[in-house]
Scaffold this active site. Sequence first.
Site, PDB file in Angstrom:
ATOM      1  N   TYR A  37       8.782 -10.545 -21.061  1.00 20.50           N
ATOM      2  CA  TYR A  37       7.463 -10.443 -20.446  1.00 20.50           C
ATOM      3  C   TYR A  37       6.540  -9.578 -21.276  1.00 20.50           C
ATOM      4  O   TYR A  37       6.958  -8.578 -21.843  1.00 20.50           O
ATOM      5  CB  TYR A  37       7.544  -9.718 -19.093  1.00 20.50           C
ATOM      6  N   HIS A 193       2.973 -10.978  -6.338  1.00 23.66           N
ATOM      7  CA  HIS A 193       3.905 -10.903  -7.466  1.00 23.66           C
ATOM      8  C   HIS A 193       5.223 -10.217  -7.118  1.00 23.66           C
ATOM      9  O   HIS A 193       6.081 -10.044  -7.990  1.00 23.66           O
ATOM     10  CB  HIS A 193       3.258 -10.164  -8.649  1.00 23.66           C
ATOM     11  N   ARG A 223      -3.542 -16.872 -21.057  1.00 25.03           N
ATOM     12  CA  ARG A 223      -2.170 -16.580 -21.463  1.00 25.03           C
ATOM     13  C   ARG A 223      -1.318 -17.801 -21.151  1.00 25.03           C
ATOM     14  O   ARG A 223      -1.768 -18.714 -20.466  1.00 25.03           O
ATOM     15  CB  ARG A 223      -1.615 -15.352 -20.737  1.00 25.03           C
ATOM     16  N   ASN A 225       2.506 -19.162 -19.595  1.00 26.13           N
ATOM     17  CA  ASN A 225       3.737 -18.835 -18.881  1.00 26.13           C
ATOM     18  C   ASN A 225       4.607 -20.091 -18.930  1.00 26.13           C
ATOM     19  O   ASN A 225       4.127 -21.167 -19.289  1.00 26.13           O
ATOM     20  CB  ASN A 225       3.419 -18.426 -17.442  1.00 26.13           C
ATOM     21  N   LYS A 317      13.837 -18.248 -13.053  1.00 27.06           N
ATOM     22  CA  LYS A 317      13.189 -19.486 -13.466  1.00 27.06           C
ATOM     23  C   LYS A 317      13.974 -20.714 -13.018  1.00 27.06           C
ATOM     24  O   LYS A 317      13.549 -21.848 -13.274  1.00 27.06           O
ATOM     25  CB  LYS A 317      12.977 -19.487 -14.984  1.00 27.06           C
TER      26      LYS A 317
END
Lengths: 355, 320
Positions: A37, A193, A223, A225, A317
């Site tokens: 991250y 989050h 960004r 992800n 994930k």
Amino acid sequence: MTIQFNDETFRDDYTFRNSEWAIRRFPFPFHEDSYMYSVNMERHRGGPEGSVYEKRFDVDEHYISEMRDRAQVLADDPLRCQSLPHMTLAGWDLLELIMVSKSEDYPDLFELHRDGATWRWVNKPLGIDDTFTFMDESSLPYGPMEYITRQTQGDFAVLDQRENNLWMDAGMVTTQADWSLDFDIGMNFFEWHAPVPMAHEMGVFKRALKFLLNVQQGSPARRLNWTMTVNPLLDTSPENYHKWGIQKTMLTPENVGRKQHLRVELQTFFRLPRSNALVFPIRCYLIALEDLVTVPKWGRRLHRVIRDLPEELATYKGFIDNRPMILDYLSQYDDGQTTSPGIWPDLDTEPPLRR
Amino acid sequence: MSAGLEKLPVIVTAKVKLNDLVTRFEFAHASGKALPPFSGGAHTVVEMQDGAKTRLNPYSLMSDPMDPTQYAISVRRDAAGRGGSVFLHDKVQVGDKLMLGMPVNLFALDLTARKHLMIAGGIGITPFVAQIKQLQTTGGAFELHYSARSQALASYADDLRAAHPKRVNLYLDDQNQQIPLERLLSGQPPGTHVYVCGPRGMIDWVLATAERLGWPPEAVHSEEFLAPQSGKPFTVDLAQTGKTITVGEHESLLEAMEREGVDAPYLCRGGACGQCETRVIAHDGTLQHNDHWLEDDERDGSKIMPCVSRFEGSRLVLDR
């Protein structure tokens, strides 16, 4: 260039395919052979010609089919699109931002004609030609946010800014990586989050919030992800986990290259001028592993990233159980040669796979 | 992110003297384009070329946020200040070109509020003028209590009262009228937010009264841009760029860095937004914190806000 729009599905028979053009411009998210991250933000001010970063809102060959899939998700579950009462102004901001951007960036596909508050919007790919009154909700078939996001690829979280925090107070969310607008609506940045492992301890969210609160008008940021998805499913929502979760068990060594997809989100952030809200478009790109490994650099690198990813992240994930099978497949495309830095395919300079 | 990057070239289309102290400047985009919409309460940083010196002053936008044809600011002449407002009053004329920073809002309406209670003092009226125009378009209950020294100096009071006779209340010092703050803050319906913009004393008065009466902090909003204070010149070593710079008597640390070509981020230039926060690597002397951004425990010699704060001592090393 003129875009050839695909006629394809993201469910049932999964006819979704990436053309050669779409593979080459895929937003590969790893700039080195490992992943951790970071607040990997940069300014969203264009990018190389033809790349997904070039335009403010990228339109590609999946546009029409993605919008058809969104309409079906909404028909089945209207709560995928919600806007708290104080967010209507932000909805108009978003409508204006998208209409102005698309008509300027794709003049052959979209037109916006403004005469005071009377606006005419032409969306040629979807066959829409509507005239309405800006700031008058009764002149559109949906609220302004829903109207424009039914015509724009990617999910949209519209965040109110107050109390030095951001609040998930409106959104259109049908192509999400396992999170729910209906669950998160009204939450602040830290609340929504909360499920993410490790990042809180690393202070990632405090730094990210500070950055986002300072995203100003005219200076959007972006960004990437990523996660992994079995079958080219746009709608991997918690609401429908009973439908798609089981598909993760259907992966075999024979079909993994075709069924396992890398799922990348191009996340952008724009300050909305009239409401001072922040819009967070989350655009999902899918690529089958068998297509991804046609770029030798990406095949090598993805193998190394997936292999070395901490267990918490592979679990979060959602591919920890399939990781060995994915690695068996990808290892065929990693000959141990070094990779060039950066995310680009570098097809002309990277060596072909050594068998 | 260096927020000064995005700029709008504008031309002065009107200069209107409102009274002895305040002049309004109106701007249109220099190339005739639409100006970006903004939200009520936003400010812009006006860039003025005063000979070799670049002046950068923040002013609240007070035109209609929905009107893309013009921006307006109202500038109070501050004869004792560092010269930006006097330059605007005396030197800037209709037809002149200026650069404006993109609108930035550090004093936004909380759109979840059921009612907006606005308290203005003097030139602090300007952000409320834009916010009231915004609320006229979008709907929303508001009430303005505006205090000024005299009728003549009560800029925009007549316009506001004519447009909103039941919502605008004016209090004049020379008539011994005072905002009945205690009563106002005691009698509001739940969900009301209070906003104050004006002189420091007024802001402190409203914040303290609201706190004493039990207002939740998130329902109390204030904005005050501090002007950088003059002081003794001092020398700073910048570790990243390897430069040693001297900050003049009437110059801020931020301005000195900009003069020397050091990229320093900013948004408000008035000690409020936190954007220019800079790490202090070493110092031998006293940091004079003039901002209202840093928390008390951050005023321990580890950080400084270069837009308004200064230093007195023998050595200061910053992470720039």
